[in-house]
Design an enzyme around this catalytic site. Structure first.
Site, PDB file in Angstrom:
ATOM      1  N   LYS A  13      69.869  20.517   0.477  1.00 54.38           N
ATOM      2  CA  LYS A  13      70.951  19.662   1.003  1.00 54.38           C
ATOM      3  C   LYS A  13      71.738  20.407   2.066  1.00 54.38           C
ATOM      4  CE  LYS A  13      73.778  16.208   1.468  1.00 54.38           C
ATOM      5  NZ  LYS A  13      74.561  15.581   0.397  1.00 54.38           N
ATOM      6  N   LYS A  40      83.704  19.923   3.738  1.00 52.35           N
ATOM      7  CA  LYS A  40      83.427  20.514   2.425  1.00 52.35           C
ATOM      8  C   LYS A  40      81.982  20.990   2.360  1.00 52.35           C
ATOM      9  CE  LYS A  40      81.493  18.741  -0.902  1.00 52.35           C
ATOM     10  NZ  LYS A  40      80.907  17.907  -1.978  1.00 52.35           N
TER      11      LYS A  40
END
Length: 289
Positions: free
Chosen positions: A173, A241
């Site tokens: 990811k 983030k």
């Protein structure tokens, strides 16, 4: 049909849990920090809700989670009334949160000691992908565990791939987000240049999107970028983030991410413009100030 729990009903988890109930045909119990949202989900999809992660996970064959960050994940797993305190032997905990590889390995070890399975399975495809059940899922797990859980995960996914052992899903990811960051900045600069040059952006994208420059971002975001509309999609706050996770991991493994670090600072400037909840394509807004 399996007994399933889903922890976290944000813009991703809410529809993903719905697909597990309606498309997967599973018996689904949900937990959300805001109980009213869990009640709403149960009424909409015909499932049930629990007051704590531990209650939701009790007796479940598969427990999914999609929460905000590492700390949130620790809270719903290892914290007071966390899911790990009630999970049965042989059950599966499947984490869809975009989090660090370190927390994945930590929870994997805790699950192994307790006698159940852990898989990190972050997703890509955004809110639209979650709502339409066509997410891409990158999984870190034992191969046999992956093969058992894959048919359940496919209720909300178009593509489910095993990336390696626990932690590898999160690393995959990170690669996804690294690639997107540079791509969106390039698209923003291209559209900015095209507008300054007096080109018709719709006609321009119609042609170049069919060549080597084409991408999902170009196809799906060029119109709203051209119109300066950003109140939709994957938020800048969330992207920062994710990029912080990428940069932290790069500091550990020695990878060089100069473009990623630069684009992260560009997103910081977008936040200062009040665009923390804007779509990531709002990098163009920074150039047009």
């Amino acid at each position: 049909m399996a007994k399933v729990a889903y922890l976290g009903l944000g813009v991703m988890g809410y529809p993903m849990a719905g697909h597990l109930k309606n498309k997967g045909g599973h018996e689904v119990t949900v937990y959300n920090r805001t109980t009213a949202k869990a009640e709403k989900w149960a009424k909409e999809f015909g499932g049930s809700f629990a007051a704590t992660p531990a209650q939701a996970a009790q007796g479940a064959d598969f427990v999914f989670a999609c929460v905000g960050n590492d700390d949130d994940l620790r809270s719903v797993t290892l914290g007071e009334n966390g899911a790990f305190s009630s999970m049965k032997k042989g059950a599966f905990f499947i984490d869809n949160t975009t989090a660090s590889a370190a927390i994945a390995r930590e929870l994997g070890e805790a699950a192994q000691k307790a006698g159940f399975k852990f898989m990190d399975a972050p997703v890509s495809g955004g809110q639209a992908g979650a709502e339409n059940g066509v997410l891409t899922v990158m999984v870190g797990a034992d191969e046999n565990d992956f093969n058992t859980a894959k048919p359940v995960i496919e209720a909300f996914a178009r593509s489910v791939g095993l990336m390696g052992p626990v932690g590898a899903g999160q690393l995959a990811k990170m690669v996804n987000q690294i690639c997107i960051a540079g791509l969106v900045q390039g698209l923003a600069e291209g559209i900015h240049f095209g507008k300054k040059a007096g080109l018709d952006i719709s006609k321009l994208i119609e042609v170049i999107s069919k060549g080597a420059a084409g991408s999902w971002q170009m196809e799906n975001r060029h119109k709203t970028m051209d119109q300066g509309e950003y109140n939709h999609g994957f938020a800048v706050d969330w992207m920062r983030k994710d990029l912080s996770i990428c940069l932290d991991e790069a500091n550990r493994n020695g990878a060089m991410l100069p473009v990623t670090a630069l684009v992260d600072q560009f997103y910081k400037e977008v936040q200062k413009l009040g665009g923390g909840r804007w779509d990531t394509s709002s990098l163009l807004a920074r150039l047009e100030q």
